[in-house]
Design an enzyme around this catalytic site. Structure first.
Site, PDB file in Angstrom:
ATOM      1  N   SER A 131       0.891  -1.221   0.112  1.00  0.00           N
ATOM      2  CA  SER A 131       0.033   0.107  -0.048  1.00  0.00           C
ATOM      3  C   SER A 131       0.811   1.310  -0.001  1.00  0.00           C
ATOM      4  CB  SER A 131      -0.844  -0.263   1.231  1.00  0.00           C
ATOM      5  OG  SER A 131      -1.868   1.238   1.339  1.00  0.00           O
ATOM      6  N   ASP A 136       5.098   7.570   5.785  1.00  0.00           N
ATOM      7  CA  ASP A 136       4.390   8.421   6.768  1.00  0.00           C
ATOM      8  C   ASP A 136       3.884   7.643   7.817  1.00  0.00           C
ATOM      9  OD1 ASP A 136       3.366  10.490   8.179  1.00  0.00           O
ATOM     10  OD2 ASP A 136       1.667  10.964   6.689  1.00  0.00           O
TER      11      ASP A 136
END
Length: 267
Positions: A131, A136
């Site tokens: 994904s 982050d």
């Protein structure tokens, strides 16, 4: 998607999963093996599969919405509409994972077990569907499954990224694919776009059809013939103007591989 060049076999954990796959993909049960890859006797179940050309790993922990959270959000809809805000703020909803199906177990331990199995089988190429957002730690998806105080079983992108690093260090030839938001539309309608390190997160449209991701997986198997082609990248699609031809996934990936660019796992 079907490709006459390959003869795929699906590994699933339960008979129920096998039935769902047969129904959704219109394939026979002879194409499916029900097994637990964490079982120490897994090689007995997979006898005859040594030397398999490629393995595609597309497992993922799946969160479920908290019913209490959903009811609370629905009760707030009239007030939100009066204030001209979003009827439902989906990021305010609380999600949780089933017991023993947490990201650490499914996306890390489970994927490591699949990678270890690939080595035992002598698989030539491993393709992982992961994904975007892994660079982050504060990505919204990492909060899924957690309580307001930060406790709980979440960090799905972080566990996926740890599994990716395990594959990179395994010595296997690999392709790691980071799709944007997955949608159910026909393949080849929009243009596939590849990049690295979550740069595509800056785009307003960050989605891609599951069918297009499948075509990228096939392209990764076809083009990835050695360690020199090991790569990790992100992918989305963008609309094309009417009459503009869509470049096939295999050609898009070939051009990307020629740049020598891959994801930076020091980020």
């Amino acid at each position: 998607m079907e490709d006459p060049r390959y003869d795929p076999i699906a590994l699933v954990r339960s008979a129920n999963s096998a039935k769902k796959l047969v129904k959704s993909m219109d394939c026979g049960l002879e194409r499916i093996i029900v097994c637990d890859i964490c079982n120490e006797n897994i090689m007995d179940t997979l006898e005859g599969m040594e030397g398999t050309e490629a393995m595609v790993i597309c497992t993922s922990a799946v969160p479920q919405i908290s019913k209490r959270s959903l009811i609370t959000s629905l009760l707030k809809v009239p007030w939100n509409v009066i204030r001209r805000g979003k009827a439902i703020d989906f990021r305010s909803l609380h999600f949780k994972f089933k017991n023993n199906q947490y990201p650490e177990i499914v996306d890390y331990q489970g994927q490591m077990a699949q990678i270890d199995l690939a080595k035992k089988l002598g698989v030539a190429r491993v393709v992982v569907v992961s994904s975007m957002g892994g660079t982050d730690p504060d990505n919204f998806l990492n909060r899924v499954g957690k309580n307001p105080d930060g406790s709980g079983d979440g960090d799905i992108l972080l566990w996926k990224r740890k599994a990716e690093k395990y594959l990179i260090d395994s010595g296997l030839s690999y392709s790691i694919i980071h799709p944007g938001g997955l949608i159910d539309t026909d393949p080849g309608i929009e243009q596939i776009v590849l990049d690295v390190d979550d740069k595509l997160m800056e785009n307003k449209k960050r989605s891609i059809s599951r069918a297009d991701v499948a075509s990228i997986c096939v392209a990764a198997i076809t083009l990835g013939k050695g360690d020199d082609d090991s790569v990790s990248f992100d992918c989305i699609t963008r609309p094309v103007e009417e009459g503009t031809p869509v470049i096939p996934s295999e050609l898009v990936l070939q051009e990307f591989l020629e740049t020598g660019v891959t994801a930076d796992y020091s980020l």
